[in-house]
Design an enzyme around this catalytic site. Structure first.
Site, mmCIF file in Angstrom:
data_model
loop_
_atom_site.group_PDB
_atom_site.id
_atom_site.type_symbol
_atom_site.label_atom_id
_atom_site.label_comp_id
_atom_site.label_asym_id
_atom_site.label_seq_id
_atom_site.Cartn_x
_atom_site.Cartn_y
_atom_site.Cartn_z
ATOM 1 N N ARG A 82 49.246 13.657 27.033
ATOM 2 C CA ARG A 82 47.773 13.048 25.797
ATOM 3 C C ARG A 82 47.244 14.340 26.568
ATOM 4 N NH1 ARG A 82 44.443 12.210 21.517
ATOM 5 N NH2 ARG A 82 45.619 10.104 20.819
ATOM 6 N N GLU A 128 42.832 -1.549 28.111
ATOM 7 C CA GLU A 128 44.002 -1.818 27.600
ATOM 8 C C GLU A 128 45.228 -2.575 28.140
ATOM 9 O OE1 GLU A 128 46.174 1.861 25.113
ATOM 10 O OE2 GLU A 128 44.785 2.338 26.040
ATOM 11 N N GLU A 155 36.602 8.120 20.657
ATOM 12 C CA GLU A 155 36.732 9.187 21.911
ATOM 13 C C GLU A 155 36.276 10.696 22.115
ATOM 14 O OE1 GLU A 155 40.342 7.647 23.903
ATOM 15 O OE2 GLU A 155 40.892 8.000 22.444
#
Length: 775
Positions: free
Chosen positions: A328, A250, A730
């Site tokens: 997160r 990413e 995920e």
């Protein structure tokens, strides 16, 4: 053996006739994968005269560069040039969230493996030979390898973040039980099959085309432009597919593409840079290790009244995506439970390790591991089964998360009770108890693992995507989106959407490579949102084209637009087939100068988050599920195997059960690997010790569960998901956390005096020591 269970969850035990999952298209990449025909960066046909590059990196974790002698390397026949920070025409900076990461080291090195120079030669062999000829002198500086040490020294990436709900300090006073403890979860190597790499080709007029193994083509484009000091339109980034990513591409695919582009820019020749496995392991970041403390308070009826935790995130030497990952962690700190009083805090600690980065789950698993550890500790101390506390605190409709979002369409209890009923938990637990009574050298353990995972980029502005759809004169279709195919089957899902809307065979549809010239300014393929965002955009584009074609058909057939539908490559009027075929309709539209191309943009509605208040509605929806894991330990050796993992999972209304089942199984095994065997190790000098597959173990066919059963829970789905088919990339990884606690329960069955430790991964060595630890 992996079993596929019925599509409908029954309220009673499964004693009815099995029903197979509805048929769905297979991953269309499977054919070329199996035949070895799928193309990756290293398969690109290179130009004659292409140069090859190798990175010269730091042999120390922290120090001042006193001198570097490149003369012997530069004199080697076949070496074209060695590039350093001095050759950067723009900014020597690749940091995304925080500009704190140089492309090449300047005066100091901050981690073992930090790029210092790029050697470009006629062949990779020559470049590697030249690397060994470089002499460097580094003055040692102090090295920090752990988050605790970084905290003690005040070494942080950024300011801490904290979420809160209610009043924890006041609530703890009123609790009947209060427990405190520590946890550690280690990092994890991505170990994608295709290592990092890029191929840069100079074009005319100073343009550069870069073929990159990246999840974020726009990030690569933007960073190359910044480093070269040129405009983004001069850079074209193209991605066919990745040989795995898992978050490791990413952000961390960027530097290698930038280096290749920098060399191509200077030399006006194509440059190829592919890391070998050892270089990739050494130079790239991993999943973030976390050292955390917790405090949990419960009432007599086992309701969790208060929960407090401090997460110490080992960010490595630069920010990379650490701030977003830390955020997160806070979002998922209470997992599937409603807790009225919560205080969670995360500190991103700066150490002298390679900058740690995104990994499937993106900080969520680390947060969930802590709350599950706290509940296991409380259950152990109180003397009740862990699942009793878990079940008593599951989320319900309209409960409030600590970040302010109200839980809607909650399936936590549905998946939990479905798992209990379908898999007959009483019988499973009785079997474990009976086995343990009758065996002394082997012990079994069983554990529940509920999951609740939010779907969206937590940075709201990233939740958008575009799709470009062409209908060609012969009725075939080409689709371009920002979705990067990396094994998750997203290309197949995009084609399914178009085939469904146009009602044509999927063979007539082509997915183009992901390209910044065709689809610009995109978010990376990450956050489990790729199919939702790009699928919604594709759906919008296809629907817009259909509406235009219906008008053409209505004029040709002298019928009302509202009576026209497209079905099976034909035009239907009031559900009756007309003589007008799909191909003829397209041809007539072209003759009437009707646009057969559509560019659609989708932005997720409703979501928002105010970071000044740490409150909002950041997720489009949540994915729920429950796993029951059973394990058997050899108490003489400390080795173990997983007998079964039984899962009830919230797919929504899956549009491709085969692909989604594969994602659940793959994520589960990756989660089990993180929790049980994949142990990242650095020495005190910051050197990676687990630097090969002989020293870093991942699950193989002999270490996966004997049986994996996955049952879709029956739900209404969610309109925010593409065709109500929920994200699946995920969330299932967190089922693997259950493996850790199943092992813990098996250890307790053998060693009643075992004082539970929460240090993951639970390797066979740790199991063996725990089996015989006296206190």
């Amino acid at each position: 053996m992996h079993k596929n269970k019925p599509n409908k969850v029954l309220d009673t035990k499964l004693d009815a006739v099995s029903k197979s999952l509805k048929q769905s298209i297979k991953n269309l990449d499977s054919y070329t994968h199996v035949r070895g025909e799928s193309l990756y960066v290293d398969d690109v046909n290179i130009r004659q005269g292409t140069f090859h590059a190798v990175v010269f990196d730091s042999p120390k974790a922290h120090g001042k560069i006193k001198s570097i002698d490149y003369s012997k390397a530069e004199a080697l026949e076949g070496v074209q040039r060695i590039f350093t920070y001095k050759d950067v025409p723009g900014e020597n900076e690749i940091g995304g969230i925080i500009p704190d990461e140089p492309l090449f080291a300047e005066d100091e090195v901050h981690f073992w493996g930090m790029p210092i120079a790029l050697i470009v030669a006629e062949s990779e062999f020559i470049a590697r030979k030249a690397r060994d000829l470089i002499d460097i002198e580094i003055e040692d500086l102090s090295v920090i390898t752990t988050a605790k040490e970084a905290k003690a020294k005040g070494s942080f990436i950024n300011a801490p973040r904290s979420f809160s709900l209610g009043d924890t300090e006041k609530a703890f006073v009123d609790c009947d039980y209060v427990f405190e403890g520590e946890t550690f979860s280690n990092g994890q190597e991505h170990l994608y099959i295709e290592a990092q790499g890029a191929y840069a080709e100079p074009q005319e007029n100073g343009n550069i085309k870069v073929t990159s193994s990246t999840q974020g083509p726009t990030a690569v484009q933007k960073t190359i432009a910044k480093v070269l000091g040129i405009a983004m339109h001069k850079i074209e980034v193209d991605v066919t597919r990745l040989g795995g990513g898992f978050g490791g591409k990413e952000d961390q695919a960027t530097p290698w593409a930038v280096m290749a582009a920098l060399a191509a820019h200077h030399l006006n020749q194509s440059v190829k840079l592919i890391l070998n496995r050892h270089d990739d392991l050494r130079m790239t970041g991993k999943r973030h290790p976390y050292e955390s403390t917790y405090k949990i308070g419960l009432s007599k009826d086992l309701k969790i009244i208060a929960y407090q935790t401090e997460f110490l995130q080992n960010s490595g030497a630069a920010a990379d995506l650490s701030p977003a990952i830390a955020e997160r962690t806070l979002f998922h700190a209470t997992n599937s439970y409603y807790i009225p009083n919560v205080t969670t805090k995360v500190l991103s600690c700066k150490t002298n390790l390679p900058p740690n980065t995104a990994f499937r789950g993106f900080g969520g698993p680390q947060g969930m591991f802590v709350i599950e550890s706290a509940i296991a500790k409380a259950a152990h101390e109180i003397g009740v089964p862990t699942r009793t506390i878990q079940e008593a605190n599951l989320l319900d409709e309209n409960d409030t998360f600590s970040y302010g979002q109200i839980a809607k369409k909650v399936e936590a209890k549905n998946t939990w009770h479905s798992a209990k009923n379908i898999f007959n938990i009483e019988a499973l637990e009785q079997a474990v108890e009976t086995f343990n009574k009758n065996n002394t050298s082997f012990k079994k353990g069983i554990a529940f693992m509920p999951i609740t995972f939010g779907i969206s980029f937590t940075n709201t502005p990233m939740n958008h995507a575009r799709a470009l759809v062409h209908i060609y004169l012969d009725g075939s279709v080409g689709i371009s989106t920002a979705a990067v195919e990396m094994g998750q089957g997203v290309n197949t899902k995009m084609m399914q959407i178009a085939a469904d809307v146009f009602s044509i065979p999927i063979e007539k549809i082509k997915i183009e490579t992901t390209n910044t010239t065709r689809v610009a300014n995109t978010s990376p393929s990450a956050a489990s949102s790729t199919a939702d965002l790009n699928g919604k955009a594709t759906l919008m584009a296809c629907n817009a084209l259909v509406e235009r074609l219906k008008i053409v058909a209505s004029e040709d057939l002298k019928a009302s637009v509202k009576d026209i539908t497209l079905k099976e490559e034909s035009v239907y009027i009031n559900n009756k087939k007309s003589a007008l075929t799909w191909t003829e309709l397209v041809s007539k539209a072209m003759l009437k100068r009707v646009a057969l191309t559509e560019n659609a943009h989708y932005a997720t509605p409703e979501i928002h988050f105010d970071k000044t208040k740490e409150k909002g509605h950041p997720f489009a929806y949540h994915v729920y599920g429950t796993a029951i894991t059973t394990t058997t330990i050899d108490c003489m050796r400390g080795t173990y195997e997983f007998d079964s993992v039984k899962i009830v999972h919230d797919y929504g209304k899956s549009m491709s059960e085969g692909i989604d089942l594969g994602q659940v199984e793959g994520a589960l095994i990756q989660g089990i690997g993180w929790m049980t065997m994949e142990e990242i190790a650095y020495n005190k000098d910051g050197r990676l010790l687990s630097n090969a597959l002989s020293t870093y173990k991942v699950p193989d066919i002999f270490s996966v569960p004997k049986t994996v059963e996955v049952i879709p829970v029956e739900t209404e789905g969610n309109d925010m998901a593409i065709l109500k088919s929920k994200a699946v990339g995920e969330p299932p990884l967190m089922y693997g956390i259950g493996a850790y606690f199943a092992l813990q329960n098996a250890i307790k069955a053998f060693n009643p005096n075992y004082n539970m430790q929460f240090n993951a991964p639970m390797t066979p060595e740790k199991v063996l020591m725990s089996l015989y630890r006296k206190a």
